[in-house]
Write a protein that holds these residues in place. Structure first.
Motif, PDB file in Angstrom:
ATOM      1  N   ILE A  96       1.024  -1.281   0.115  1.00  0.00           N
ATOM      2  CA  ILE A  96      -0.191  -0.041  -0.030  1.00  0.00           C
ATOM      3  C   ILE A  96       0.655   1.313   0.041  1.00  0.00           C
ATOM      4  O   ILE A  96       0.591   2.266  -0.710  1.00  0.00           O
ATOM      5  N   HIS A  97       1.783   1.155   0.799  1.00  0.00           N
ATOM      6  CA  HIS A  97       2.878   2.405   0.923  1.00  0.00           C
ATOM      7  C   HIS A  97       3.655   2.625  -0.389  1.00  0.00           C
ATOM      8  O   HIS A  97       3.573   3.605  -0.900  1.00  0.00           O
ATOM      9  N   LEU A 145      -1.329   3.649  14.859  1.00  0.00           N
ATOM     10  CA  LEU A 145      -2.806   4.227  14.288  1.00  0.00           C
ATOM     11  C   LEU A 145      -2.284   5.213  13.258  1.00  0.00           C
ATOM     12  O   LEU A 145      -2.894   5.451  12.287  1.00  0.00           O
ATOM     13  N   PRO A 146      -1.276   6.175  13.604  1.00  0.00           N
ATOM     14  CA  PRO A 146      -0.933   7.389  12.712  1.00  0.00           C
ATOM     15  C   PRO A 146      -0.428   6.821  11.313  1.00  0.00           C
ATOM     16  O   PRO A 146      -0.983   7.308  10.301  1.00  0.00           O
ATOM     17  N   TYR A 147       0.320   5.601  11.175  1.00  0.00           N
ATOM     18  CA  TYR A 147       0.793   4.959  10.107  1.00  0.00           C
ATOM     19  C   TYR A 147      -0.242   4.491   9.166  1.00  0.00           C
ATOM     20  O   TYR A 147      -0.408   4.643   8.214  1.00  0.00           O
ATOM     21  N   GLY A 153      -4.366   4.911   4.883  1.00  0.00           N
ATOM     22  CA  GLY A 153      -5.964   5.160   4.243  1.00  0.00           C
ATOM     23  C   GLY A 153      -6.741   4.148   4.918  1.00  0.00           C
ATOM     24  O   GLY A 153      -7.657   3.767   4.533  1.00  0.00           O
ATOM     25  N   ILE A 154      -6.365   3.818   6.123  1.00  0.00           N
ATOM     26  CA  ILE A 154      -6.898   2.714   6.781  1.00  0.00           C
ATOM     27  C   ILE A 154      -7.453   2.908   8.325  1.00  0.00           C
ATOM     28  O   ILE A 154      -6.323   3.456   9.113  1.00  0.00           O
ATOM     29  N   SER A 159      -5.648  -5.943   2.127  1.00  0.00           N
ATOM     30  CA  SER A 159      -5.542  -6.539   0.568  1.00  0.00           C
ATOM     31  C   SER A 159      -6.444  -5.705  -0.303  1.00  0.00           C
ATOM     32  O   SER A 159      -6.231  -5.370  -1.534  1.00  0.00           O
ATOM     33  N   GLU A 160      -7.588  -5.073   0.008  1.00  0.00           N
ATOM     34  CA  GLU A 160      -8.647  -4.570  -0.859  1.00  0.00           C
ATOM     35  C   GLU A 160      -8.023  -3.064  -0.844  1.00  0.00           C
ATOM     36  O   GLU A 160      -8.123  -2.635  -2.035  1.00  0.00           O
ATOM     37  N   LYS A 161      -7.302  -2.536  -0.083  1.00  0.00           N
ATOM     38  CA  LYS A 161      -6.877  -1.260  -0.200  1.00  0.00           C
ATOM     39  C   LYS A 161      -5.666  -1.331  -1.223  1.00  0.00           C
ATOM     40  O   LYS A 161      -5.392  -0.458  -1.831  1.00  0.00           O
TER      41      LYS A 161
END
Length: 378
Positions: free
Chosen positions: A24-25, A56-58, A63-64, A108-110
């Motif tokens: 994702i990144h 949580l910040p990461y 986007g999660i 996985s969806e992201k």
């Protein structure tokens, strides 16, 4: 490098937390990413399913928001020893509970939304030649990339092919996990010790309780099966007996995994960047492995982006910086985890320490901090 269906900026081998967060990144910044994962999503895995709030910040950056998907907020910690003495404390940072079944699927969806190609296949070999990785899968497809990330988990055939030191040693640990329905404080994560092992208890989404324990295989093999072992060993801890006996299993059978290794691993092997459990695994007693996997992805991805964009000028510099940052972030945690686990393997020592902590309660949050970090800086 010219982009073709077989040619990528990065190939990620393994689609657990570390692999998916890397995917994702990197794709968030326009890099072409192939992620190869042998299983389909979603899938249950043997895992404690508690994550420190430090990530949580990461996750937000990726986007999660896990609380949009039923994650349970956890602020309290409870610990018991083999003689059924109990101590409680507030978690310094707090955390949340979410199943791997849910979280891996969300990630996985992201990743797919970002354009990551997820291939369900098994990698059988990797070669590094002329500054390019060649990755071959079971279905005889070959893929090429400038960067390869090893995120294939606790133990893999690739570890054998790479001749990693830890894989040459037999590991005595067995992990077992079950989901149940029953009564348990949603705001609490508990760690209950029994002779030869310990069990983590916490709630995840949909009011489900996750029970995950690790034991020495020498203790387990004395019994015919998991049920027999639980009845004769695990349930000697009265807190575990109450939770198991007063709940209803959701799984048809418990999940189990053997040969779990906590041996030291190298963060880079044959120029492959190792991420998550492939780079190092903290004792579940310290309850923070999922957080470490997610954080390792952030460290790796930031450096890989700098390398692909020309800010890091050589592969050697990339590898050295990754090893340095990985050790700075996790080396002390792993040492602390090994030391704490060693103490708790000795029943007399564990019971003595619990007595000390009960008399000096502020010590427990200090101990917890040794295996947790601060909120991730982006």
């Amino acid at each position: 490098m010219k982009q073709t269906p077989e040619n990528f900026d990065t190939i990620i081998i393994g689609g657990g937390l570390a692999g998916l967060c890397n995917a994702i990144h990197l794709s968030k910044f326009g890099k072409s990413v192939l992620l190869i994962e042998k299983n389909s999503y979603p899938k249950h895995k043997v895992c404690g399913e508690y994550i420190s709030n430090e990530v949580l910040p990461y996750l937000s950056f990726l986007g999660i928001n896990p609380f949009d998907f039923g994650a349970v907020k956890i602020n309290n910690f409870q610990l018991s020893t083999t003689n059924n003495k109990l101590v409680s404390a507030k978690l310094p940072l707090g955390g949340f509970g979410i199943s791997r079944y849910q979280l891996d699927y969300i990630l996985s969806e992201k990743a797919k939304e970002n354009g990551v190609i997820i291939l369900q296949d098994t990698v059988v070999s990797t070669r590094f030649n002329n500054d390019i990785f060649e990755v071959q899968t079971k279905n005889s497809e070959n893929f090429y990339s400038k960067i390869a990330i090893g995120a294939f988990g606790k133990r893999s055939l690739l570890d054998v092919k790479l001749e990693r030191d830890f894989i040459k040693k037999k590991s005595p640990y067995l992990g077992v996990k079950i989901h149940v329905k029953g009564k348990f404080d949603a705001n609490k994560v508990a760690l209950h010790n029994f002779k030869g092992g310990y069990c983590g208890v916490s709630k995840v989404e949909k009011d489900v309780i996750n029970l995950c324990y690790i034991t020495n295989f020498s203790s387990f093999k004395k019994y015919k099966n998991i049920a027999d072992f639980q009845e004769n060993e695990v349930f000697k801890n009265e807190f575990l007996r109450a939770i198991f006996k007063q709940s209803t299993p959701i799984f048809d059978e418990p999940l189990s995994i053997s040969q779990i290794s906590f041996e030291t691993k190298n963060p880079v092997e044959n120029h492959m960047i190792m991420s998550g459990d492939s780079a190092g695994m903290i004792h579940p007693l310290c309850g923070n492995g999922m957080s470490m996997a997610i954080q390792s992805a952030q460290i790796a991805s930031k450096l890989i982006l700098n390398y692909l964009d020309g800010q890091i000028l050589s592969r050697k510099q990339l590898e050295n910086e990754y090893i340095s940052k990985w050790n700075k972030q996790f080396k002390w945690r792993l040492k602390a985890g090994h030391f704490i686990a060693m103490l708790f393997r000795n029943d007399k020592m564990a019971n003595f320490l619990l007595q000390v902590v009960r008399k000096i309660p502020f010590l427990l949050p200090i101990i917890i901090k040794q295996t947790h970090g601060k909120p991730i800086k982006l």
